[in-house]
Design a protein around this motif. Structure first.
Motif, PDB file in Angstrom:
ATOM      1  N   SER A  35       0.789  -1.251  -0.022  1.00 10.41           N
ATOM      2  CA  SER A  35      -0.045   0.022   0.021  1.00 10.41           C
ATOM      3  C   SER A  35       0.764   1.283   0.164  1.00 10.41           C
ATOM      4  N   VAL A  36       2.001   1.150   0.810  1.00  6.40           N
ATOM      5  CA  VAL A  36       2.991   2.619   0.613  1.00  6.40           C
ATOM      6  C   VAL A  36       3.546   2.543  -0.620  1.00  6.40           C
ATOM      7  N   LEU A  37       3.921   1.354  -1.306  1.00  6.97           N
ATOM      8  CA  LEU A  37       4.626   1.817  -2.469  1.00  6.97           C
ATOM      9  C   LEU A  37       3.599   2.274  -3.703  1.00  6.97           C
ATOM     10  N   ASN A  38       2.450   1.485  -3.600  1.00  2.07           N
ATOM     11  CA  ASN A  38       1.556   2.159  -4.509  1.00  2.07           C
ATOM     12  C   ASN A  38       0.894   3.409  -4.210  1.00  2.07           C
ATOM     13  N   ALA A  39       0.752   3.934  -3.108  1.00  2.00           N
ATOM     14  CA  ALA A  39       0.440   5.275  -2.688  1.00  2.00           C
ATOM     15  C   ALA A  39       1.450   6.319  -3.505  1.00  2.00           C
ATOM     16  N   VAL A  40       2.797   6.037  -3.219  1.00  2.00           N
ATOM     17  CA  VAL A  40       3.708   6.746  -3.765  1.00  2.00           C
ATOM     18  C   VAL A  40       3.831   6.692  -5.336  1.00  2.00           C
ATOM     19  N   ARG A  41       3.360   5.433  -5.710  1.00  3.85           N
ATOM     20  CA  ARG A  41       3.489   5.224  -7.226  1.00  3.85           C
ATOM     21  C   ARG A  41       2.319   6.071  -7.838  1.00  3.85           C
ATOM     22  N   PHE A  42       1.143   6.107  -7.295  1.00  3.27           N
ATOM     23  CA  PHE A  42      -0.058   6.649  -7.957  1.00  3.27           C
ATOM     24  C   PHE A  42       0.170   8.209  -7.816  1.00  3.27           C
ATOM     25  N   VAL A  43       0.796   8.893  -6.749  1.00  2.00           N
ATOM     26  CA  VAL A  43       0.873  10.324  -6.862  1.00  2.00           C
ATOM     27  C   VAL A  43       1.952  10.684  -7.951  1.00  2.00           C
ATOM     28  N   LEU A  44       2.933   9.962  -8.061  1.00  3.19           N
ATOM     29  CA  LEU A  44       3.986   9.981  -8.926  1.00  3.19           C
ATOM     30  C   LEU A  44       3.264  10.179 -10.498  1.00  3.19           C
ATOM     31  N   ALA A  45       2.526   9.047 -10.713  1.00  2.00           N
ATOM     32  CA  ALA A  45       2.012   8.888 -11.999  1.00  2.00           C
ATOM     33  C   ALA A  45       0.909   9.824 -12.279  1.00  2.00           C
ATOM     34  N   ALA A  46       0.101  10.153 -11.260  1.00  2.00           N
ATOM     35  CA  ALA A  46      -0.945  11.244 -11.609  1.00  2.00           C
ATOM     36  C   ALA A  46      -0.184  12.448 -11.870  1.00  2.00           C
ATOM     37  N   ALA A  47       0.952  13.063 -11.353  1.00  2.00           N
ATOM     38  CA  ALA A  47       1.513  14.069 -11.732  1.00  2.00           C
ATOM     39  C   ALA A  47       2.058  14.013 -12.972  1.00  2.00           C
ATOM     40  N   LEU A  48       2.519  12.934 -13.374  1.00  6.88           N
ATOM     41  CA  LEU A  48       2.997  12.555 -14.811  1.00  6.88           C
ATOM     42  C   LEU A  48       1.831  12.702 -15.979  1.00  6.88           C
ATOM     43  N   LEU A  49       0.827  12.254 -15.598  1.00  5.92           N
ATOM     44  CA  LEU A  49      -0.285  12.075 -16.553  1.00  5.92           C
ATOM     45  C   LEU A  49      -0.873  13.237 -16.677  1.00  5.92           C
ATOM     46  N   TRP A  50      -0.918  14.002 -15.666  1.00  2.00           N
ATOM     47  CA  TRP A  50      -1.626  15.360 -15.834  1.00  2.00           C
ATOM     48  C   TRP A  50      -0.655  16.431 -16.448  1.00  2.00           C
ATOM     49  N   GLY A  51       0.589  16.128 -16.633  1.00  2.00           N
ATOM     50  CA  GLY A  51       1.633  16.988 -17.284  1.00  2.00           C
ATOM     51  C   GLY A  51       1.616  16.524 -18.681  1.00  2.00           C
ATOM     52  N   MET A  52       1.158  15.403 -18.916  1.00  2.00           N
ATOM     53  CA  MET A  52       1.233  14.930 -20.348  1.00  2.00           C
ATOM     54  C   MET A  52      -0.103  15.394 -20.900  1.00  2.00           C
ATOM     55  N   ALA A  53      -1.176  15.389 -20.227  1.00  2.00           N
ATOM     56  CA  ALA A  53      -2.390  15.880 -20.548  1.00  2.00           C
ATOM     57  C   ALA A  53      -2.181  17.227 -20.970  1.00  2.00           C
ATOM     58  N   LEU A  54      -1.836  18.035 -20.035  1.00  2.00           N
ATOM     59  CA  LEU A  54      -1.840  19.555 -20.306  1.00  2.00           C
ATOM     60  C   LEU A  54      -0.955  19.913 -21.297  1.00  2.00           C
ATOM     61  N   ALA A  55       0.116  19.088 -21.576  1.00  2.00           N
ATOM     62  CA  ALA A  55       1.320  19.459 -22.835  1.00  2.00           C
ATOM     63  C   ALA A  55       0.512  19.022 -23.841  1.00  2.00           C
ATOM     64  N   THR A  56      -0.130  18.206 -23.969  1.00  4.11           N
ATOM     65  CA  THR A  56      -1.117  17.910 -25.402  1.00  4.11           C
ATOM     66  C   THR A  56      -2.335  18.355 -25.718  1.00  4.11           C
ATOM     67  N   GLY A  57      -2.612  19.436 -24.713  1.00  2.00           N
ATOM     68  CA  GLY A  57      -3.885  20.248 -24.834  1.00  2.00           C
ATOM     69  C   GLY A  57      -5.146  19.005 -24.629  1.00  2.00           C
ATOM     70  N   GLY A  58      -5.034  18.106 -23.961  1.00  3.28           N
ATOM     71  CA  GLY A  58      -6.252  17.266 -23.840  1.00  3.28           C
ATOM     72  C   GLY A  58      -6.798  17.319 -22.597  1.00  3.28           C
ATOM     73  N   VAL A  59      -7.077  18.518 -22.009  1.00  3.20           N
ATOM     74  CA  VAL A  59      -7.959  18.734 -20.939  1.00  3.20           C
ATOM     75  C   VAL A  59      -9.048  19.666 -21.241  1.00  3.20           C
ATOM     76  N   SER A  60     -10.302  19.046 -21.018  1.00  2.79           N
ATOM     77  CA  SER A  60     -11.414  20.042 -21.286  1.00  2.79           C
ATOM     78  C   SER A  60     -12.341  19.895 -19.910  1.00  2.79           C
ATOM     79  N   ARG A  61     -13.293  20.876 -20.047  1.00  4.12           N
ATOM     80  CA  ARG A  61     -14.088  20.922 -18.770  1.00  4.12           C
ATOM     81  C   ARG A  61     -15.143  19.736 -18.417  1.00  4.12           C
ATOM     82  N   ARG A  62     -15.347  18.678 -19.543  1.00  2.67           N
ATOM     83  CA  ARG A  62     -15.873  17.520 -19.284  1.00  2.67           C
ATOM     84  C   ARG A  62     -15.225  16.856 -18.195  1.00  2.67           C
ATOM     85  N   VAL A  63     -13.948  17.115 -18.204  1.00  3.20           N
ATOM     86  CA  VAL A  63     -12.948  16.051 -17.238  1.00  3.20           C
ATOM     87  C   VAL A  63     -13.717  16.170 -15.947  1.00  3.20           C
TER      88      VAL A  63
END
Length: 296
Positions: A35-63
């Motif tokens: 649970s500890v490993l995956n909590a940190v993994r999810f936090v890092l992965a969330a930051a990475l995916l949001w960065g990718m989404a913002l960089a590609t302009g793939g964030v809309s109000r529908r989200v």
């Protein structure tokens, strides 16, 4: 290479990336709580995916609509990964990978119940063959253990995670409202980070990270960058070039990749008695290679 061949090459890479999680996960089991490993993994992965989404302009109000959907899906996602790493404390990576090959059968059941998706005859045959191969490996070619249904503790724990994983796929399709894919997945991983931090937050803060051996850091980076971000990218790439049945088929080759990972890491190979079961799971892949639908 044709577009279809590129899709197949990508899915071979996907199976290799997924297989690495099993081998590395078994190595970090004694050092850190799942649970500890995956909590940190999810936090890092969330930051990475949001960065990718913002960089590609793939964030809309529908989200932002109906955020409860992200928590439902994230709960299944988190359960899968926590049970995977918990199961790897006592189960062999090849055996765990064999349990993973039961996912197409479980997904077919949930797909019919939730979406009324009907499995074709060839897919059904492949699922049966792959399931038999998985059972052969799970019970280590021991007919007595199979008849007595003596499942190892690690495999039994992980099986519940596989049920959650199988339910995740059709439920994802049912709850999706046409949001951009990267942002939608970022929302799910963010919800998973919230769930796991609420559950394991005190243990995350109490963990002596400076004393962790290098294998923990390597595994954390691997599951964040490769098993999350890269595998998502590969799946999206392949799904645009291959029919869905072919994409699903590569689940069956994961045990074979795990054996290669175990050899590369110097951890040996399973007993020769279980290799016929691995061969059956590979045969399932071949059964699903024939086109049954046109690619999009």
């Amino acid at each position: 290479m044709t577009e279809a061949q590129k899709g197949h090459a990508a899915m071979l890479g996907y199976a290799a990336v997924v297989a690495g999680s099993f081998s590395l996960g078994s190595m970090v089991g004694p050092h850190i709580e799942p649970s500890v490993l995956n909590a940190v993994r999810f936090v890092l992965a969330a930051a990475l995916l949001w960065g990718m989404a913002l960089a590609t302009g793939g964030v809309s109000r529908r989200v932002a609509a109906a955020p409860w959907r992200y928590f439902v899906l994230a709960g299944l996602f988190a359960l899968y990964f926590v049970t995977m790493f918990e199961g790897l404390k006592t189960a062999e990576p090849v055996s765990m990978a064999a349990v993973f090959t039961l996912n197409p059968a479980l997904t077919a059941v949930f797909g019919y119940l939730l979406l009324r998706q009907v499995t074709t005859a060839r897919m059904a045959l492949a699922i049966v063959v792959g399931g038999l191969g998985a059972l052969w490996v799970i019970f280590r070619a021991d007919l007595g253990a199979l008849l007595a249904f003596e499942v190892g503790r690690g495999e039994a724990i992980y099986f519940w995670g596989c049920i959650a994983h199988a339910l995740y796929a059709p439920l994802l399709r049912k709850l999706s409202r046409g949001e951009p894919a990267l942002a939608f997945n970022a929302g799910i991983v963010t919800a998973g980070a919230v769930i796991l931090c609420l559950w394991a937050g005190p243990r995350v803060l109490a963990t002596d990270w400076a004393a962790m051996p290098p294998v923990v850091w390597v595994t954390l980076l691997y599951v964040t960058l490769l098993a999350t971000a890269l595998s998502f990218t590969i799946l999206r790439y392949a799904a645009l070039r291959l029919p869905s049945a072919k994409v699903m088929a590569y689940t069956y080759i994961v045990p074979s990749w795990v054996i290669l990972w175990e050899l590369a890491l110097g951890r040996g190979v399973p007993s020769a008695l279980v290799l016929p079961g691995v061969a059956l799971t590979a045969l399932s892949l071949l059964l699903l290679l024939k086109d049954e639908e046109a690619p999009a």
